[in-house]
Write an enzyme that holds these catalytic residues in place. Structure first.
Site, PDB file in Angstrom:
ATOM      1  N   LYS A  22       6.401 -11.854 -17.199  1.00  0.00           N
ATOM      2  CA  LYS A  22       6.748 -10.541 -16.626  1.00  0.00           C
ATOM      3  C   LYS A  22       7.015 -10.654 -15.131  1.00  0.00           C
ATOM      4  CE  LYS A  22       3.308  -7.553 -15.470  1.00  0.00           C
ATOM      5  NZ  LYS A  22       3.449  -7.038 -14.098  1.00  0.00           N
ATOM      6  N   ASN A  23       6.112 -11.337 -14.436  1.00  0.00           N
ATOM      7  CA  ASN A  23       6.213 -11.369 -12.971  1.00  0.00           C
ATOM      8  C   ASN A  23       7.375 -12.212 -12.465  1.00  0.00           C
ATOM      9  OD1 ASN A  23       4.070  -9.688 -12.920  1.00  0.00           O
ATOM     10  ND2 ASN A  23       2.573 -11.185 -12.161  1.00  0.00           N
ATOM     11  N   CYS A 116      -2.486   2.196  -6.440  1.00  0.00           N
ATOM     12  CA  CYS A 116      -2.426   1.982  -7.879  1.00  0.00           C
ATOM     13  C   CYS A 116      -3.802   1.668  -8.389  1.00  0.00           C
ATOM     14  CB  CYS A 116      -1.470   0.853  -8.220  1.00  0.00           C
ATOM     15  SG  CYS A 116      -2.154  -0.746  -7.844  1.00  0.00           S
ATOM     16  N   ARG A 121      -2.113  -0.440  -2.346  1.00  0.00           N
ATOM     17  CA  ARG A 121      -1.179  -1.563  -2.446  1.00  0.00           C
ATOM     18  C   ARG A 121      -0.109  -1.376  -1.387  1.00  0.00           C
ATOM     19  NH1 ARG A 121      -0.302  -3.706  -8.551  1.00  0.00           N
ATOM     20  NH2 ARG A 121       0.477  -5.766  -8.040  1.00  0.00           N
ATOM     21  N   ILE A 123       2.805  -1.826   1.535  1.00  0.00           N
ATOM     22  CA  ILE A 123       4.061  -2.587   1.541  1.00  0.00           C
ATOM     23  C   ILE A 123       4.500  -2.877   2.973  1.00  0.00           C
ATOM     24  CG2 ILE A 123       4.925  -1.885  -0.729  1.00  0.00           C
ATOM     25  CD1 ILE A 123       6.632   0.210   0.786  1.00  0.00           C
ATOM     26  N   ASP A 306      -4.947 -12.412 -11.459  1.00  0.00           N
ATOM     27  CA  ASP A 306      -4.582 -11.853 -12.763  1.00  0.00           C
ATOM     28  C   ASP A 306      -5.368 -12.475 -13.917  1.00  0.00           C
ATOM     29  OD1 ASP A 306      -2.816 -10.241 -11.489  1.00  0.00           O
ATOM     30  OD2 ASP A 306      -0.998 -11.165 -12.268  1.00  0.00           O
ATOM     31  N   ARG A 398       2.273  -3.160 -20.789  1.00  0.00           N
ATOM     32  CA  ARG A 398       3.107  -3.476 -19.614  1.00  0.00           C
ATOM     33  C   ARG A 398       3.314  -4.982 -19.482  1.00  0.00           C
ATOM     34  NH1 ARG A 398       0.126  -2.146 -14.834  1.00  0.00           N
ATOM     35  NH2 ARG A 398       1.815  -3.382 -14.008  1.00  0.00           N
TER      36      ARG A 398
HETATM   37  C1  UD1 Z   1       2.048  -9.838  -7.562  1.00  0.00           C
HETATM   38  C2  UD1 Z   1       1.967  -9.757  -9.074  1.00  0.00           C
HETATM   39  C3  UD1 Z   1       0.566  -9.354  -9.501  1.00  0.00           C
HETATM   40  C4  UD1 Z   1      -0.448 -10.296  -8.894  1.00  0.00           C
HETATM   41  C5  UD1 Z   1      -0.261 -10.406  -7.379  1.00  0.00           C
HETATM   42  C6  UD1 Z   1      -1.161 -11.445  -6.727  1.00  0.00           C
HETATM   43  C7  UD1 Z   1       4.219  -9.087  -9.705  1.00  0.00           C
HETATM   44  C8  UD1 Z   1       5.094  -8.023 -10.287  1.00  0.00           C
HETATM   45  N1  UD1 Z   1       2.925  -8.757  -9.536  1.00  0.00           N
HETATM   46  O1  UD1 Z   1       1.796  -8.537  -7.048  1.00  0.00           O
HETATM   47  O2  UD1 Z   1       0.502  -9.418 -10.916  1.00  0.00           O
HETATM   48  O3  UD1 Z   1      -1.736  -9.765  -9.149  1.00  0.00           O
HETATM   49  O4  UD1 Z   1       1.098 -10.784  -7.093  1.00  0.00           O
HETATM   50  O5  UD1 Z   1      -0.944 -12.701  -7.288  1.00  0.00           O
HETATM   51  O6  UD1 Z   1       4.641 -10.201  -9.451  1.00  0.00           O
HETATM   52  N2  UD1 Z   1      -0.394  -6.756   0.704  1.00  0.00           N
HETATM   53  C9  UD1 Z   1      -0.371  -6.095   1.913  1.00  0.00           C
HETATM   54  N3  UD1 Z   1       0.832  -5.695   2.403  1.00  0.00           N
HETATM   55  C10 UD1 Z   1       1.997  -5.911   1.758  1.00  0.00           C
HETATM   56  C11 UD1 Z   1       1.975  -6.596   0.523  1.00  0.00           C
HETATM   57  C12 UD1 Z   1       0.754  -7.004   0.020  1.00  0.00           C
HETATM   58  O7  UD1 Z   1      -1.407  -5.870   2.523  1.00  0.00           O
HETATM   59  O8  UD1 Z   1       3.060  -5.512   2.275  1.00  0.00           O
HETATM   60  C13 UD1 Z   1      -1.685  -7.175   0.117  1.00  0.00           C
HETATM   61  C14 UD1 Z   1      -1.986  -6.437  -1.193  1.00  0.00           C
HETATM   62  O9  UD1 Z   1      -2.576  -5.170  -0.940  1.00  0.00           O
HETATM   63  C15 UD1 Z   1      -2.932  -7.358  -1.872  1.00  0.00           C
HETATM   64  C16 UD1 Z   1      -2.405  -8.740  -1.463  1.00  0.00           C
HETATM   65  O10 UD1 Z   1      -1.627  -8.513  -0.279  1.00  0.00           O
HETATM   66  O11 UD1 Z   1      -4.241  -7.195  -1.401  1.00  0.00           O
HETATM   67  C17 UD1 Z   1      -1.591  -9.440  -2.514  1.00  0.00           C
HETATM   68  O12 UD1 Z   1      -0.452  -8.701  -2.805  1.00  0.00           O
HETATM   69  P1  UD1 Z   1       0.926  -9.348  -3.301  1.00  0.00           P
HETATM   70  O13 UD1 Z   1       0.826 -10.839  -3.284  1.00  0.00           O
HETATM   71  O14 UD1 Z   1       2.015  -8.687  -2.538  1.00  0.00           O
HETATM   72  O15 UD1 Z   1       0.958  -8.868  -4.796  1.00  0.00           O
HETATM   73  P2  UD1 Z   1       2.147  -8.179  -5.548  1.00  0.00           P
HETATM   74  O16 UD1 Z   1       3.430  -8.825  -5.189  1.00  0.00           O
HETATM   75  O17 UD1 Z   1       2.025  -6.696  -5.427  1.00  0.00           O
END
Ligand code: UD1
Length: 418
Positions: A22-23, A116, A121, A123, A306, A398
């Protein structure tokens, strides 16, 4: 409301193929927007999150055709520049469409994905990186209004944390930007390498994806390509967890064992016997599992957040005390309360979960709190004595292609109840 009902315990036996990741499929589908042209994606998993990504592509004006596990996207016809709020909320990771959209449109509007089930979460890393590539971003009333007035240009970007989504968004925006982009402290997950593999097949110039510094030389445009999505390493870990928890013997096929290098040693320490081939892993669960002292979730190549929930389900019935430290997401122990309803002994304090092994779990009515937490309840239910009924299984759908069929093929008494 559908539920999964399990009559346990049953030892799992047999062989199973793992489906596509999925990811990996989600960012690749976002990448199909780049430059127009046609993407033919094989081994694309049949999941509700993938359905949501396809819906986004259609809303943006792309033509999408799906036949089994092959999805064909023609993005020449992309006309829209906005993802409706409902779709942004349906799938938080839809933020990964942003990088590809700004490479096609001078103005892009998305609603803020917000918090979420795993906690806030943010960005911020995505936004600041895209700003460095030439996107001006205005955030107000929960809407991200992005403008690209003078085209995208390469930049040297230093991520404060190796975010998977931010790394993907930068790659998607940078491949057709003018000049060279460097991503420092980039995420190194195998899904990043898969996205780079797809983009490279379309003519992108990317070096060192999977390492901590990634170099991207912008090209004028990409061409169409066919690509096959990598196997899902978390689904693999979940199937192995089912075998471990039930003392069964299962071979998971069509996997990339090296993607699970931080997970397999945990099963080993728990007393499972494993045999590893080039594209298959066989796990034999022991009569009695051992506790694992310290499991810390970390960015790849560390232990994946995960896999934390499914592995925790296994260790609830190990002899001794296991300790987890969750360092990636703030709110990722919701499944612990549900596992306790089944007789597990788990104490949470902040980032730490202390799991004291119990002799047995007992079937109960429980609720899937999130995707991997839901999968953990399935694993627990397979090992538990009596009937487990899991509600809110939309979360599980999902990320797992009919999980009940997968485990039932391995001998579990599991069904979906409507
Ligand atoms: C992706 C995966 C998810 C997995 C995660 C960590 C997908 C669709 N999802 O999620 O299954 O659990 O990687 O391996 O690929 N953060 C910030 N600011 C940002 C972005 C992230 O502070 O702009 C923080 C998040 O809150 C979190 C950490 O960084 O604590 C990790 O997030 P990230 O690696 O971005 O995970 P996702 O890409 O959302």
């Amino acid at each position: 409301m559908e539920r999964i009902v399990i009559d346990g315990p049953r030892r799992l036996f047999g062989e199973i193929d793992v489906h596509g990741a999925k990811n990996s499929a989600l960012p690749i589908l976002a990448g199909s927007l780049l430059s127009g042209g046609e993407t033919v994606l094989h081994n694309c998993p049949q999941l509700t999150d993938v359905d949501a990504a396809i819906e986004i592509l259609k809303v943006l004006g792309c033509t999408v055709h799906r036949e089994g596990k092959t999805v064909t996207v023609s993005s020449d016809t992309m006309t829209q520049n906005e993802i409706p709020e409902e779709l942004m909320h349906e799938m938080r990771s839809s933020i990964v469409f942003l990088g590809a959209m700004v490479s096609r449109r001078e103005r892009v509007r998305l609603s803020f994905p917000g918090g979420c089930e795993l906690g806030p979460r943010p960005i911020d890393l995505h936004i600041s990186a895209l700003q460095q590539l030439g996107v001006s971003v205005d955030e107000s009333h929960g809407i991200l209004d992005c403008k690209v007035e003078h085209g995208l240009h390469g930049a040297k970007i230093m991520l404060a944390f190796p975010s998977v989504g931010a790394t993907e968004n930068i790659m998607l925006a940078a491949v057709t930007a003018e000049g060279v982009t460097e991503i420092h402290n980039a995420a190194q997950e195998p899904e990043i390498v898969d996205l780079a593999g797809y983009l490279t097949k379309r003519g992108a110039k990317i070096r060192d994806a999977g390492k901590s510094t990634v170099y991207i030389e912008g090209v004028k445009s990409l061409h169409g390509a066919e690509y096959t999505v990598m196997p899902d390493r978390i689904v693999t870990a979940t199937y192995l967890a089912g075998a471990a928890a039930t003392g069964g013997e299962v071979t998971v096929r069509r996997v990339v064992p090296s993607d699970l290098e931080s997970v397999l040693p945990i099963f080993d320490q728990a007393g499972c016997k494993m045999r590893i081939w080039q594209d298959a892993i066989r796990l034999e669960g022991p009569g009695m599992l051992h506790a694992v002292r310290n499991i810390r979730t970390l960015p790849y190549p560390g232990f994946p957040t995960d896999a934390q929930a499914p592995v925790m389900a296994v260790l609830t019935v190990a002899s001794g005390t296991s300790v987890f430290v969750e360092t990636i997401f703030e709110n990722r122990y919701k499944h612990a309360g549900e596992l306790c309803r089944m007789g597990a002994d788990i104490k949470i304090e902040g980032k730490v979960a202390v799991v004291r092994g119990v002799k047995k779990l007992y079937g109960a009515n429980v609720r899937a709190t999130d995707l991997r937490g839901g999968a953990a309840l399935v694993v627990a239910g397979l090992a538990a004595e009596g009937k487990t009924r899991i509600s809110d299984i939309v979360h599980i759908d999902r990320g797992y292609e009919s999980i009940e069929q997968a485990f039932s093929a391995l001998g579990a008494q599991i069904r979906r109840e409507r």
